[in-house]
Structures are given as structure tokens and as C-alpha cells.
Design an enzyme around this catalytic site. Structure first.
Site, short mmCIF file in Angstrom:
data_model
loop_
_atom_site.label_atom_id
_atom_site.label_comp_id
_atom_site.label_asym_id
_atom_site.label_seq_id
_atom_site.Cartn_x
_atom_site.Cartn_y
_atom_site.Cartn_z
N ASN A 1 17.69 20.97 45.11
CA ASN A 1 17.84 19.70 45.11
C ASN A 1 17.01 19.37 46.96
O ASN A 1 17.51 19.33 47.68
CB ASN A 1 19.38 18.86 44.92
CG ASN A 1 19.02 17.75 45.34
OD1 ASN A 1 17.81 17.13 45.79
ND2 ASN A 1 19.89 17.17 45.88
N LYS B 1 15.97 16.86 48.02
CA LYS B 1 16.66 15.51 48.21
C LYS B 1 15.25 15.12 49.59
O LYS B 1 13.80 14.91 48.39
CB LYS B 1 17.63 15.79 48.87
CG LYS B 1 18.66 16.24 48.75
CD LYS B 1 20.12 15.80 49.81
CE LYS B 1 21.50 16.72 49.40
NZ LYS B 1 22.06 16.53 49.76
N GLU C 1 24.70 10.75 45.95
CA GLU C 1 23.89 10.27 47.10
C GLU C 1 23.38 8.84 45.86
O GLU C 1 22.90 7.57 46.33
CB GLU C 1 22.48 11.16 47.77
CG GLU C 1 23.37 11.77 48.90
CD GLU C 1 22.67 12.98 49.15
OE1 GLU C 1 21.40 13.41 48.54
OE2 GLU C 1 23.42 14.03 49.52
N GLU D 1 30.77 18.00 42.12
CA GLU D 1 29.92 18.12 43.48
C GLU D 1 30.79 16.74 44.34
O GLU D 1 30.92 15.62 44.66
CB GLU D 1 28.26 17.22 43.77
CG GLU D 1 27.35 18.49 43.29
CD GLU D 1 26.16 18.42 44.04
OE1 GLU D 1 25.81 19.14 44.47
OE2 GLU D 1 25.75 17.02 44.32
P1 PGA Z 1 23.82 20.83 49.62
O1 PGA Z 1 24.02 19.74 48.64
O2 PGA Z 1 23.58 21.90 50.03
O3 PGA Z 1 23.34 19.91 51.15
O4 PGA Z 1 26.24 20.01 50.31
C1 PGA Z 1 23.99 20.01 47.39
C2 PGA Z 1 23.80 18.64 46.45
O5 PGA Z 1 23.63 17.65 46.93
O6 PGA Z 1 23.08 18.49 45.99
#
Ligand code: PGA
Length: 234
Positions: free
Chosen positions: A8, A10, A90, A158
Site C-alpha cells: 500500500n 498510500k 486513513e 490493521e
Molecule cells: P504501515 O501501514 O506498514 O506503514 O504501518 C500499513 C497500512 O496502513 O496499510
């Protein structure tokens, strides 16, 4: 069940050049991995990338029409995408997505023929107040309400407090949560773990916590690190 490792990205990286370089380095590094790997870049980079399975980070809940800013499941399918992330914490937080909106998104994406990476997880406050299981159960029940065709659903557990903090959930606690989630979904549903996954801890989630895959944020922006994570799950 074949493990599923999802990157991901983002809202990263900030240019097409960097996106192509990162994608190509990952592609070369994983070669013919024996597990399923899905890369989820920002929408704008999707048409530029090929050679690995792609997913989107979100989708709108209508097929088309007057929905400024929306991207439909049909459009993603037309780009030959296989997966879409729905309900990421998010998006719940910054885009104010509710369980009801997430449910509509899952329905629309399934109708378009996409596979779902459905994110759930409790906040630190909910965990401290002993509401974790209640929250997970509500998110699953409402998110999947009136959906019969569940074979294309993957759950990503998560914990919100573990995302992007470096404070990954312990293997024991993850195992307990996965066992709890397991009772609420079909036996063949893959349950992924996400939240500060790194190559030092990734293998343990698969081997010891019972996860069927990983959703990787920050560490997926470093090709070498992400490749190590993929190898640790093989
Ligand atoms: P992270 O994010 O590995 O940076 O903690 C995971 C996610 O939000 O899918």
C-alpha cells in the site's frame, strides 16, 4: 491458502518517474514468487505500471455519473486491476468513511468483478477500553451486510495504533485477533495483518500468528525491504 502480500503505497511517491522505478525494482526483485503479490499505487500511476498484479487504494460506490472526483469499480476493472483496498483506517478517518459507505463500496466493487482487501481494526482508545472485539465484529458485520458472494473478500486486520508508528502488534495479540476474526468469516477467507510490518517481523505473522498475508505500507516504498518481506512469506 496462498499468502497474499499487498503493498500500500498510500500517497507516495510524488512523481511518475519514481513510481515506475520503484515498481520495476520490485518486479525484478520478486521474480516468480510463489505467493500472490499485489501493488496498490495512487490512482494516477496505475495506467503506467504493468507486469505485477495491481490494486487500487479506494473506489467510489457508484458505477458512473455525476460524482465529481469519483473513480468507479468499472473503471478500475477496465484498467485490468484485480484488487481494491476498502475501509482503510486513513480513509475512515480523513475521508470520513462510515461502515455503511464501506459496505456500499464493497458491493459496488464486487459487482464490478474486483477482489476486496477489506480493512478493519481498533483504535488505541478502543483497545484501552476493552472494546477491540466489539469494534472488529461491528466493522465486519456492517461492512459485509447483505453480501452473499464472499469468496472475493480478503480481510486485513490493521490495528490503527500500529499503522505507521513502528509499534507493530505483538504476535500473540495478532494471533488472538485473527482467531476472533476467523470465527466471523468464511473458513476460506484470507486474513492479513497490517501495521508497521518490516522484514524483521513479517515472517512471524505468517508462521506464528496465523496470518494469510500482509498489508505493508511504509516498508513497501523501499524495494529491497519489500522484496525481503515477500521472500519471508514464501
Ligand atoms: P504501515 O501501514 O506498514 O506503514 O504501518 C500499513 C497500512 O496502513 O496499510
Amino acid at each position: 491458502m496462498k499468502p497474499l502480500i499487498v503493498a500500500n503505497w498510500k500517497m507516495n511517491p510524488t512523481s511518475r518517474e519514481e513510481a515506475k522505478n520503484l515498481f520495476n525494482s520490485i518486479k525484478e526483485g520478486i521474480g516468480s514468487a510463489k505467493i500472490e503479490v499485489v501493488i496498490c499505487p495512487p490512482f494516477v500511476y496505475l495506467p503506467l505500471l504493468s507486469g505485477l498484479t495491481l490494486g487500487a487504494q479506494n473506489v467510489f460506490y457508484k458505477e458512473g455519473g455525476a460524482f465529481t472526483g469519483g473513480i468507479s469499480g468499472a473503471m478500475l476493472k477496465d484498467l485490468r486491476l484485480e484488487y481494491v483496498i476498502v475501509g482503510h483506517s486513513e480513509s475512515r478517518r480523513y475521508l470520513k468513511e462510515t461502515d455503511e459507505i464501506i459496505n456500499q463500496k464493497i458491493k459496488e466493487a464486487l459487482d464490478s468483478g474486483l477482489k476486496i482487501i477489506f480493512c478493519i481494526g481498533e483504535t488505541a482508545e478502543e483497545r484501552d477500553a476493552d472494546q477491540k472485539n466489539e469494534v472488529l465484529e461491528r466493522q465486519i458485520k456492517k461492512g459485509l451486510e447483505n453480501i452473499e458472494n464472499l469468496e472475493n473478500i480478503n480481510i486485513a486486520y490493521e490495528p490503527v495504533w500500529a499503522i505507521g508508528t513502528g509499534n507493530n502488534c505483538s504476535i500473540e495479540e495478532t494471533k488472538e485477533s485473527i482467531e476472533f476474526i476467523r470465527k466471523l468469516v468464511r473458513p476460506d477467507t484470507r486474513i492479513l495483518y497490517g501495521g508497521s510490518v518490516k522484514s524483521e517481523n513479517s515472517g512471524e505473522y505468517i508462521k506464528d500468528a496465523g496470518a494469510n498475508g500482509l498489508l505493508v505500507g511504509g516498508a513497501s516504498l523501499n524495494a529491497e525491504e519489500f522484496i525481503k518481506i515477500v521472500k519471508s512469506a514464501e
